[in-house]
Each structure stands twice: as structure tokens, then as C-alpha cells.
Scaffold this motif. Sequence first.
Motif, PDB file in Angstrom:
ATOM      1  N   SER B 287       0.830  -1.205   0.000  1.00 31.03           N
ATOM      2  CA  SER B 287       0.000   0.000   0.000  1.00 31.03           C
ATOM      3  C   SER B 287       0.868   1.260   0.000  1.00 31.03           C
ATOM      4  O   SER B 287       0.447   2.294  -0.492  1.00 31.03           O
ATOM      5  CB  SER B 287      -1.014  -0.006   1.152  1.00 31.03           C
ATOM      6  N   LEU B 288       2.081   1.153   0.519  1.00 24.29           N
ATOM      7  CA  LEU B 288       2.978   2.307   0.489  1.00 24.29           C
ATOM      8  C   LEU B 288       3.698   2.425  -0.849  1.00 24.29           C
ATOM      9  O   LEU B 288       3.777   3.497  -1.426  1.00 24.29           O
ATOM     10  CB  LEU B 288       4.036   2.181   1.596  1.00 24.29           C
ATOM     11  N   CYS B 289       4.234   1.311  -1.290  1.00 20.75           N
ATOM     12  CA  CYS B 289       5.175   1.370  -2.404  1.00 20.75           C
ATOM     13  C   CYS B 289       4.600   0.891  -3.729  1.00 20.75           C
ATOM     14  O   CYS B 289       5.262   1.007  -4.751  1.00 20.75           O
ATOM     15  CB  CYS B 289       6.419   0.548  -2.074  1.00 20.75           C
ATOM     16  N   VAL B 290       3.410   0.318  -3.719  1.00 18.90           N
ATOM     17  CA  VAL B 290       2.850  -0.120  -4.990  1.00 18.90           C
ATOM     18  C   VAL B 290       1.555   0.631  -5.300  1.00 18.90           C
ATOM     19  O   VAL B 290       1.449   1.269  -6.343  1.00 18.90           O
ATOM     20  CB  VAL B 290       2.590  -1.641  -4.994  1.00 18.90           C
ATOM     21  N   ALA B 291       0.613   0.585  -4.375  1.00 19.12           N
ATOM     22  CA  ALA B 291      -0.697   1.172  -4.655  1.00 19.12           C
ATOM     23  C   ALA B 291      -0.590   2.661  -4.955  1.00 19.12           C
ATOM     24  O   ALA B 291      -1.081   3.138  -5.982  1.00 19.12           O
ATOM     25  CB  ALA B 291      -1.639   0.933  -3.481  1.00 19.12           C
ATOM     26  N   THR B 292       0.065   3.407  -4.059  1.00 19.44           N
ATOM     27  CA  THR B 292       0.131   4.856  -4.250  1.00 19.44           C
ATOM     28  C   THR B 292       0.971   5.251  -5.471  1.00 19.44           C
ATOM     29  O   THR B 292       0.506   6.037  -6.293  1.00 19.44           O
ATOM     30  CB  THR B 292       0.634   5.537  -2.976  1.00 19.44           C
ATOM     31  N   PRO B 293       2.181   4.722  -5.624  1.00 18.02           N
ATOM     32  CA  PRO B 293       2.927   5.067  -6.834  1.00 18.02           C
ATOM     33  C   PRO B 293       2.157   4.730  -8.113  1.00 18.02           C
ATOM     34  O   PRO B 293       2.164   5.500  -9.072  1.00 18.02           O
ATOM     35  CB  PRO B 293       4.192   4.214  -6.731  1.00 18.02           C
ATOM     36  N   LEU B 294       1.461   3.614  -8.085  1.00 17.35           N
ATOM     37  CA  LEU B 294       0.696   3.221  -9.262  1.00 17.35           C
ATOM     38  C   LEU B 294      -0.406   4.242  -9.535  1.00 17.35           C
ATOM     39  O   LEU B 294      -0.630   4.665 -10.670  1.00 17.35           O
ATOM     40  CB  LEU B 294       0.074   1.845  -9.011  1.00 17.35           C
ATOM     41  N   LEU B 295      -1.052   4.665  -8.482  1.00 17.42           N
ATOM     42  CA  LEU B 295      -2.101   5.671  -8.606  1.00 17.42           C
ATOM     43  C   LEU B 295      -1.515   6.946  -9.201  1.00 17.42           C
ATOM     44  O   LEU B 295      -2.095   7.550 -10.108  1.00 17.42           O
ATOM     45  CB  LEU B 295      -2.699   5.952  -7.230  1.00 17.42           C
ATOM     46  N   VAL B 296      -0.346   7.341  -8.682  1.00 14.59           N
ATOM     47  CA  VAL B 296       0.293   8.560  -9.164  1.00 14.59           C
ATOM     48  C   VAL B 296       0.642   8.433 -10.638  1.00 14.59           C
ATOM     49  O   VAL B 296       0.397   9.341 -11.436  1.00 14.59           O
ATOM     50  CB  VAL B 296       1.546   8.873  -8.322  1.00 14.59           C
ATOM     51  N   THR B 297       1.174   7.269 -11.006  1.00 17.91           N
ATOM     52  CA  THR B 297       1.495   7.043 -12.410  1.00 17.91           C
ATOM     53  C   THR B 297       0.263   7.227 -13.280  1.00 17.91           C
ATOM     54  O   THR B 297       0.317   7.845 -14.344  1.00 17.91           O
ATOM     55  CB  THR B 297       2.068   5.627 -12.601  1.00 17.91           C
ATOM     56  N   LEU B 298      -0.859   6.703 -12.804  1.00 16.35           N
ATOM     57  CA  LEU B 298      -2.096   6.828 -13.568  1.00 16.35           C
ATOM     58  C   LEU B 298      -2.564   8.276 -13.622  1.00 16.35           C
ATOM     59  O   LEU B 298      -3.000   8.775 -14.657  1.00 16.35           O
ATOM     60  CB  LEU B 298      -3.198   5.965 -12.935  1.00 16.35           C
ATOM     61  N   LYS B 299      -2.483   8.948 -12.469  1.00 24.25           N
ATOM     62  CA  LYS B 299      -3.049  10.288 -12.377  1.00 24.25           C
ATOM     63  C   LYS B 299      -2.201  11.331 -13.118  1.00 24.25           C
ATOM     64  O   LYS B 299      -2.748  12.281 -13.668  1.00 24.25           O
ATOM     65  CB  LYS B 299      -3.183  10.706 -10.917  1.00 24.25           C
ATOM     66  N   GLU B 300      -0.888  11.162 -13.102  1.00 24.82           N
ATOM     67  CA  GLU B 300      -0.028  12.174 -13.720  1.00 24.82           C
ATOM     68  C   GLU B 300      -0.229  12.239 -15.227  1.00 24.82           C
ATOM     69  O   GLU B 300       0.238  13.152 -15.881  1.00 24.82           O
ATOM     70  CB  GLU B 300       1.444  11.931 -13.384  1.00 24.82           C
ATOM     71  N   ARG B 301      -0.918  11.273 -15.759  1.00 29.41           N
ATOM     72  CA  ARG B 301      -1.192  11.311 -17.192  1.00 29.41           C
ATOM     73  C   ARG B 301      -2.357  12.244 -17.499  1.00 29.41           C
ATOM     74  O   ARG B 301      -2.598  12.589 -18.643  1.00 29.41           O
ATOM     75  CB  ARG B 301      -1.524   9.913 -17.701  1.00 29.41           C
ATOM     76  N   GLU B 302      -3.112  12.605 -16.492  1.00 21.59           N
ATOM     77  CA  GLU B 302      -4.247  13.490 -16.731  1.00 21.59           C
ATOM     78  C   GLU B 302      -3.743  14.884 -17.074  1.00 21.59           C
ATOM     79  O   GLU B 302      -2.814  15.391 -16.452  1.00 21.59           O
ATOM     80  CB  GLU B 302      -5.135  13.566 -15.483  1.00 21.59           C
ATOM     81  N   PRO B 303      -4.368  15.522 -18.066  1.00 18.78           N
ATOM     82  CA  PRO B 303      -3.884  16.829 -18.553  1.00 18.78           C
ATOM     83  C   PRO B 303      -3.746  17.863 -17.439  1.00 18.78           C
ATOM     84  O   PRO B 303      -2.768  18.603 -17.393  1.00 18.78           O
ATOM     85  CB  PRO B 303      -4.964  17.252 -19.546  1.00 18.78           C
ATOM     86  N   ARG B 304      -4.723  17.887 -16.525  1.00 17.02           N
ATOM     87  CA  ARG B 304      -4.679  18.967 -15.521  1.00 17.02           C
ATOM     88  C   ARG B 304      -3.467  18.817 -14.620  1.00 17.02           C
ATOM     89  O   ARG B 304      -2.844  19.800 -14.238  1.00 17.02           O
ATOM     90  CB  ARG B 304      -5.976  18.988 -14.703  1.00 17.02           C
TER      91      ARG B 304
END
Lengths: 606, 346
Positions: B287-304
Motif C-alpha cells: 500500500s505504500l510502495c505499490v498502490a500509491t505510486p501506481l495511482l500517481v502514475t495513472l493520475k499524472e497522465r491526466e492533462p490537468r
Amino acid sequence: MLLVLLAIILAMGGAMFLNRALTPEYGLDLAGGTTVTLQPITPNGSAPSEESLDLAVNIIRDRVNGSGISDAEVAKAGDNIVISVPGVGQEEVVKLVGTTAELRFRQVLAIGPGTPTPPGELSTQAPTPTPAASPTASPTSSGRQKAKATPTPTRPAQTAAPGPSGSPAGRALSSALTNPSPAPSATRGADASPSAKPRRNTPTPTATPKATATPDAGATPAPDQAAENDPLAGVDTTGIDPAALERFKTLDCAKENGQGAQDDPNKQYVGCGFDDLNDNDPKNDVYVKYILDKAALTGTTIDSASSGVEPNTGAWVVQLSFKGQGPDQWSKLTTTAFNSQAPRNQVAVVLDGVVISAPAIQEPITGGRAQITGGFTQPEADELANQLKYGALPLKFEKSSIDEVSSTLGADQLRGGLIAGGIGLLLVLVYSMLYYRGLGVVSVLSLVVATVLTYQSVVLLGEFANFRLSLPHIIGLIVSIGITADSFIVYFERIRDEMKEGRRSLRAAVEVAWVRARRTILIADAVMFIAAVVLYFLAVGGVAGFAFAMGLTTLIDIVVVFMFTKPFVALLARLRFFAKGHKLSGLDAERMSETTVAPKTAPQEA
Amino acid sequence: MSGIASRLYRGEVNVDFVGRRKLWYGLSAFLLLISIAGLVVNGLNLGVEFKGGSVFSFKPAQTVSIEKVRGTFVDAGVHQVIVQETNNGWRVTTESLPAEKVTEVQNAAAKGFGLRQNDVTLQVIGASWGGQVADKAIQGLIVFMLAIILYLTMAFEWKMALAAVVALVHDLVITAGVYAWSGFEVTPATLLGFLTILGYSLYDAVVVFDMIKEVTAKLGTTSKVTYTQAANDALNHTLIRSLNTTLVAILPVAAILFIGTTLFGAGTLKDLSLSLFVGMIVGTYSSLCVATPLLVTLKEREPRYQAIARRLAATGGAGSGVKAARQPVGATAGGTPAGDEKRKKK
């Protein structure tokens, strides 16, 4: 809140004392149980096939675990099947699994009272005739109707003419088969029909007032008294095998109820059924006997069976659907029955030689789906659905040995586990006192409350829902300590956040932090709860029991946090000790260092 | 109190979990590969309940203790021993033994309890937790994951749901891998342990995501932090909670595992606590090193969020990262620079 919680704990404690249930029921691994070995019997004495054994194991497993929260094991041992159920002397379970065989559907050819009329034993008159008694009630089908069983509103006749029955068979739970959608065509089959429950109780000769007269009943009038003495009176014997007739005359359901008999699907069969009078008092159950036609289809063609409430009438019904050849055979059978006179318009469901239900056909049922109606109570509907669903064992079994066994775990391991769990809990207590200081008291007390609630729930569930605690449950409960602790750790950390801002009093911080922590706790607990519900309904046996425990602890967590932790913290916040940030309060200056080290800077967006 | 302990105590920690996501992804990929290899090469050592086994029944001449019975069978070289006393002597269930081993065990038992070899009867028993039970458990698991994705999509958003479930599968596979390589026996108790881990791992991820959602909700076009930084802050903010929670949950399990392995060679206690122990550690890590980084990877692709990242990179570069550091997350205002120097820039 605290008072409400106290009331809940006291109430549960009171229930425990009233029921003299002070300890949980234990599962197989902790308490041991009863092991039954079933030996398959094949018609020609040859070894049963592997597939049929495997299928039987699965069906028995479903049956034994039918309640979902018990904890039984079913294994194949050579050609035998070994069933272990928790608890000593589990005779009902043994009976349940030992008496299952193939389910067969047969058209009813004749019906009669289940016992010959032993003079002086059976009353030939209904003891409680109703004022509107009709003396010409048919002794066969209509004689056993029950007024209550009119799920289809288009059958006023049934309730309109109550009449006494001289039949010692008494009234049966009337049931009817229809398409799942309530069809108006039901008017024609206004005669509901006897259904029977396979209970092994001694019949009692109480005849009860009947409440039916149907258009069909009038077509087959028969004098009451004649019916008493000759089971074949008023019975249309065309097409009935003379051997079956002979058997029907002599069959005494009180002596041999057909239980365990291997009915030959290719021959007409004479068997018994039961009527439980729908009052759940086994003493009032009476026998009914039937002559049945060759089996038209077997339980293997049943795809699914379930109980449910008919939306239009609110009555409990059993729904079933067929697969493979089933829909065709079923359609043929119901069409034939539908076009016959009562009682031949009924289809009997025969399980292990016993008629478990004999609903009247209200219309030819095509399409492979059917619905049995008939004034069921919920347990009756569940039972029938289970019998339909799990009854189709591919083999017949004989009980070859019954052993009482001790736990699989061993007292030494259990003791070790409890000691270890105790040590672990102690470590948790020490840690939370060290880390949270004063607030540690809250967490320790919260855990104590959670433990008390959990223990009480487990005891009461054991008493009322046959929940059996096994080692995985216990460990699951211990782990749930983490979940419970997490809820207030989330809350405490939120309070600290609020305090760090340094602009709120503790009392205000406690409230503001709660609003935020509550949301987090609820979302996280919802995840656990979804896990529990899904596993409970989809898994079987041990997994279902485990899921049950998991759901339970999640609910308890919410109760504890909402009704104990939060109000208790709010209460403490009024104390000087906490409000002033005493060094040991867990809310001291060092913890809140950021407010002292760094005074507020300009507001920043984040 | 000083140093790390003190900072942990005050909640002043700042680890750049998200920034090092390549490291975590690499580590997780490595662990997953090893686990899958273990499952393929070694497979799981399924217990009697899944595979069936041999049941020895005998009635000793004199009274014996359960420890003595268990000891006799373990000494004879049997690994999985379930001892039961019946109203008709003893019943010992073991793993499926080959014929010559059966004779050996029968002899050992006969010798140990003053019997002839024939008095120790053997019965071969099939799985009591057969394919159907396991199949249904797996069915339940799949439905459960779908239900969780649905729920988290409603409560949060689909990217969070996806990240949480991926982390969940990650935990399961690695825990299974530990079992495959160590050869520890998989019993129904182990399976139930796995299920506990699932709930537990998700619970942890959900608490972290809730915080991330709260923090990132405030990110606007003029924001001084990127999604990555905000998420990392949220993560650090809940770090104490994650560690505390894990510790509280793991202490009893560790105690049971310790007693279970030291006092008893094999058994339910060990099986269950081991799967929990491994699963909890992996669950916290994920939950520290996989879930959150993965979420960030997904979210940083959003234009905003890309826009924010671009603007910050153009204006302040490294400086923006420092400024954003150590926000008391969830606070409406009042960020402090206290932790700035500890923070690693992205």
C-alpha cells in the motif's frame, strides 16, 4: 452513546445468561465432533464410479454446509464418504446426509390416508368441525386442503367452503405448481393439493377441519366413512399396476414409511409422505400415502431451486428451473397431469422413497421454469428448495460407522495459541500505552469493549445461528484487533493534525477530527464488509464461516468507534489533564511540536 | 527521544515513496517474477485437506498422550500430522504416503504403542476441501474484486480502485510465492489467512487513498505542488498510522507464529499465522510502495496534473518541490516549513 452501548452489552449479557450460553460453540478443529462413514450401495453390488462418488461428495458437502456457518468436512475415503461435523452426537446432521438419494418426479395416481384405520386409535370424525362444514368433501385431494394455501387470488373456492374431513391423513400443506409468473390460468386448477414433509415423527390421529371445495372435487365425490375403511375408495384405478394397488392397500406409513427404499424409476411406486399441518409441531404431522406413476424425470435435471417471496401475494414459494432434457420432460409431465382429474393432476417429488411434496399442476409448464406455491413458512420453503437442489445424489448410501472424534487441533496447540495470542495482545497494550500515553487508555478500553462485544456475539450466534468458532475464526478475530485499533489510530492522528494547527482547543479538535476520521473509517470498513458479504454468499463451508466472522468484527468495529471511542475521547477532552496537554496525555507539546517549533506561516494552498 | 524514533513519534517523517517508484516497481516486478517462478517450479505444498492423505487408526495397549502420538509419527518421518482421539482409539491423518512409507510408519506406531503392525490400520482418504470448495472460494474472490472495484470507483475513482486491486493481487501472488519457495503446507487455515490479508491490505490502501483524495482535491491550476508531491505528502502523513496499525495487528500474529513454530513442528497454528505474517508485511509494503505510486502514475497522465507539473518545472523546478513539502495534510491552512530540509525533491 456510552449509556446505549452499556445497555447493549448488558442486554447481550442478559440474553447469554437467560439461555445459559456462556461459552461459544466450537468447530471441528477445536471441539471435535461426529464422524460418519457412508458406504455406497449400487443396485448390482459393483463399485461406484469415481465421478458419481465425487458428485456425491459435492452434494453432501453442500447439504452439510447448507446453513453456511457451520463447519463440516466431507471427504472421500476409498469408496466411502466420510463426513465430520462439529459437536458430539450430531444426529440430525447424520440423518440429513444419510438419507439423501436421487430425487424423482412422478405423477400422482392415487392418494390415501397414510395409516390403515386402527379402530379405537384414530378418530373417524373431525374433532373440531367448523360451522360451515361440508359433509361431501372429497377424501382424496380436496379433503386435505388447507384454507391458508391460496396464494393465487383467483381461487376463492378454496377458502369458501371449509368442511370436516374424516380422513386420518388430515390436511396437508397444499401446494401448487405454476409458471413463475402468476398466471390467471390457475383458476382451472383450483384444487390445491397435498404436499408432504419428510419428517420422521409418529403420526397423530388428529383430523382437522378442512377448508376446501373445488370444482374438481365435486367430480369425484366419495363418502367419508368409506374412505376411512378402504384406502381405495373413490380412487380411480385405471392404469394402476395391480401390484401397486395391493401394496397401497397394505402399506402402513407408521410402520414403514418408505424412507431408505430404493424406488425403481421404471416402475410405479407406492410411498408415503407427510403433512406437518404447517404448525411446526411435529406431533401434528400425519402420513399420507400415494400411488405414483413411473418417474418422469429425475433430480439431475434440476438446474437450480430457490425459495423466495412471491411479489404479488407475499407468500413464500419455491422456484425451480430445469436443464438438459428437463424442460421437455417437465413440460410433458405437467401437461399430462394438467389434463387429468384430481388427484392425478399432482406431481410428486420423491426423495429417497419419500414424497416430499406433491403440488397440483395449475397449468402445463413449458420453458423449464416452475414455481411451487402453497402457504409455506420460510423454513419450509428453504427446506424444500434445498431438497430439490441437493437431493439428487447419484448413489444410495448406508451408514457404516459413526465415531465421536476429538479435535483435530489438539489441546496442546490450542493452549499454545491462546498463550501466544495473550502475549501478543499484551504487547499491543504496552505499545499503545507507550505511543499514545493518555490516549492509550482509550485504545486499550476500546479494545476491551470490542472484545466483550465480540465474545458476546459469538456466544449468541452459536446459540441461535449454529455459528461454530474454529481456530481460523479465532485468529481472524485476533487480526481484527488490528482493524479495530486502526479505526482509533486514524482518529487520534486526525486529532493531532487539528492540534498541530494550533488554533483549536482540544474539545473543538476532537469534533472536527471526528468528522474527517468518521468518513475514512466508514469507507475502509465498507471494504471489509463487502469482502465478508461476497465471500459469505459465494463460498461454502469454512470460508463462509470465516467471512461471517469477518463481517461481524467489522460491524463491531463501527459500533465500538461510534459508540465508545468517540464519546469517550470527547469526555476526556474536558479533563484538564488532556486539554492542557500534560506530558503523559499523548497530546503534549512534544507530540505537537510543529506548532511550537514553527509558528504559523502564511496560509498555503495545498 | 531523538532521531528517527522521536521524529516517528511526532509524526515528522518524510520518505519519498512516490519519487522512488521505479525502484519499487522494479522490486515488485522482481518479487512477482520470483513468486510466479516458485509457483510454477515448486508449486504449492497442499495439505491433506486439499490432496487427501493417509489415515492411521489404532488402539494403544495403554493410555498415551496426544504429544506422544504426534511425536511418534513425526519421528517416523511424516510431515503433516493431524492427531485425533476417537471413542475407538486414535486416528492420525497424514499426507499421502507411498506404500513403503506406510509400512514404515505402521511399524513405528506399532512399536511405539505396543501393538502388532496389523493393529495399525490404514485408510486412504480423499480431499475434504476438494476442488469445489476451492473453486467457490476463487469465484468468491473474483466477484469480491469486481465488487471492490465498483465500490471504490463510486467512493473514490476508478484509478484508485484499479491501483488498490493491483496491489491486492500483488500481495496475494507474493504471499503464495513465499509458500511455494518455503514449501510450507497450504491448509484451509492458510487459505483463510490469505483472505484476511486481502481485507487487511485493502483496508490500508483505502485509508491512504482517502487522504490522497482529500489532499489532491485542493490542487488547482495555481497549485504549488504536483499530484506526485501531494500524494507523497498524504502517504507520509498516514505513514505513522500505517506503521502503527500494522504493528498492532502483527504483534499477536508474530507471537502465535513464534510459539507455533518453536513449540509445535507443524500444525494449524503455524500455517495460519505464517500466511498472515507474510501477507501483512507484503500488504503494508504494497500500500505504500505499490498502490500509491501506481495511482500517481495513472493520475499524472491526466492533462490537468500534467499542466501543473509543467508549470512548476518551468518556474521553480526544484524549489517548488521544497516549498510544497510537509504540508499538514488535511489542514485548511498553516503549512509549516519544518520538514522541508528532510524532504527529497522529486
